[in-house]
Write an enzyme that holds these catalytic residues in place. Structure first.
Site, short mmCIF file in Angstrom:
data_model
loop_
_atom_site.label_atom_id
_atom_site.label_comp_id
_atom_site.label_asym_id
_atom_site.label_seq_id
_atom_site.Cartn_x
_atom_site.Cartn_y
_atom_site.Cartn_z
N ASP A 146 20.24 2.40 3.97
CA ASP A 146 20.06 2.44 5.11
C ASP A 146 21.10 2.13 6.24
OD1 ASP A 146 20.88 -0.31 4.85
OD2 ASP A 146 19.07 -1.44 5.33
N ARG B 210 15.27 0.99 3.66
CA ARG B 210 15.21 -0.27 2.88
C ARG B 210 14.41 -1.38 3.67
NH1 ARG B 210 20.26 -0.21 1.05
NH2 ARG B 210 21.22 -1.76 2.42
N SER B 211 13.34 -0.95 4.48
CA SER B 211 12.76 -1.78 5.02
C SER B 211 12.01 -2.98 4.05
CB SER B 211 11.84 -1.43 6.01
OG SER B 211 10.78 -0.63 5.07
N PHE C 187 7.88 10.05 3.91
CA PHE C 187 6.68 9.04 4.38
C PHE C 187 6.85 8.83 5.82
CE2 PHE C 187 9.53 6.03 2.43
CZ PHE C 187 9.50 5.10 3.44
N CYS D 33 0.74 -1.12 -0.14
CA CYS D 33 -0.07 -0.05 0.03
C CYS D 33 0.83 1.21 0.09
CB CYS D 33 -1.11 0.09 1.17
SG CYS D 33 -2.15 -1.33 1.28
#
Length: 293
Positions: free
Chosen positions: A194, A171-172, A249, A139
């Protein structure tokens, strides 16, 4: 750039679609939250309200985290439930990955389970090769892509980001990496940062690279940040090109206040668009797997 206004257009289109299908109030979603984090609960409640406004029944349950596994299995097995939404993090460990993959892919609104992840990494955009059943995308990465489309960053061809360079700070496995894959699938060269260092994504394939933050930012057309820490060294206007598109975000602002004085477009949040994409994914799940039953 007002993400809420863009999100409202997507939500209104979904409401019209639901009414056209004659299923207002008949699509059922179960949301489960297993933490007591106030921002997470507020986000969950806002999601519930938005779903209700467009005609999707959204049941929000507060679940103890040790009971979450059982709750997910029960929702998987309930034919009256068409979509499942789990609010992470829960354990802040590999247990969260296990729970995310426990959700039946046919009900996985967030598209975080391995079924949808594998499709994303292989750039497989259909379910079982059926053109009438499009694959789901996670999403928040999808929300970011839709906002970039909205501001005209995407060209109108099969590789709409060809020639574009993107830098992402995050970079999750939930947001940053899927976003890098999606943008590189669309033709971009993506630098991903990251705490473990930088990587370069081209055509969805990562490689180790030796590049500094300064070098990456100087060459980027788009910069996306999602670092959940107040300790992150904020990106300043002097580090980026004047025509760079900047999007944040994270719940923390990863850009300095001077960013709006220099760059062309700054999008400080994507929350409303994420909810709109959750609605979009819910409808796609219903069409793909539940409508006939």
């Amino acid at each position: 750039m007002n993400p809420a206004a863009v999100a409202n257009r997507f939500s209104e289109a979904a409401r019209v679609d639901i009414n056209h299908l004659g299923v207002s109030g008949k699509i059922r979603v179960r949301g489960m939250i297993a933490n007591h984090d106030r921002p997470s609960l507020e986000y969950a409640e806002a999601t519930q309200r938005k779903f209700a406004q467009i005609g999707i029944h959204y049941e929000l349950l507060q679940v103890e985290r040790l009971a979450l596994e059982t709750a997910i299995i029960e929702a998987n097995d309930d034919p009256e439930i068409h979509g499942i939404f789990v609010y992470f993090p829960v354990f802040h460990s590999e247990q969260d990955s296990y729970l995310r993959n426990l959700v039946d892919y046919r009900k996985d609104i967030e598209a975080g389970s391995i079924y949808w992840t594998r499709k994303l990494y292989n750039n497989d955009r259909l379910v079982d090769g059926d053109p009438s059943r499009k694959a789901l995308l996670p999403c928040t990465p999808l929300a970011i892509v839709k906002l970039l489309v909205e501001i005209g960053v995407y060209a109108k061809d099969n590789q709409p980001l060809t020639g574009r360079t993107v830098t992402i700070f995050n970079r999750s496995e939930v947001i940053g990496r899927p976003l890098a894959i999606m943008l590189s699938n669309d033709g971009a060269k993506v630098y991903s940062f990251d705490v473990n260092g930088p990587m370069l994504f081209v055509d969805a394939r990562p490689e180790e690279i030796n590049i500094s933050r300064t070098q990456a930012l100087e060459g980027s057309d788009i910069v996306v940040t999602g670092v959940p820490s107040a300790d992150f060294d904020k990106i300043t206007a002097g580090e980026i090109r004047p025509d760079c598109v900047c999007l944040n975000f994270s719940s923390y602002s990863n850009f300095d206040e001077d960013i709006t004085d220099r760059n062309r477009i700054y999008i400080p949040r994507v929350g409303p668009m994420t909810v709109a994409m959750c609605i979009r994914n819910t409808l796609r799940l219903y069409r793909n797997f539940h409508r006939d039953s």
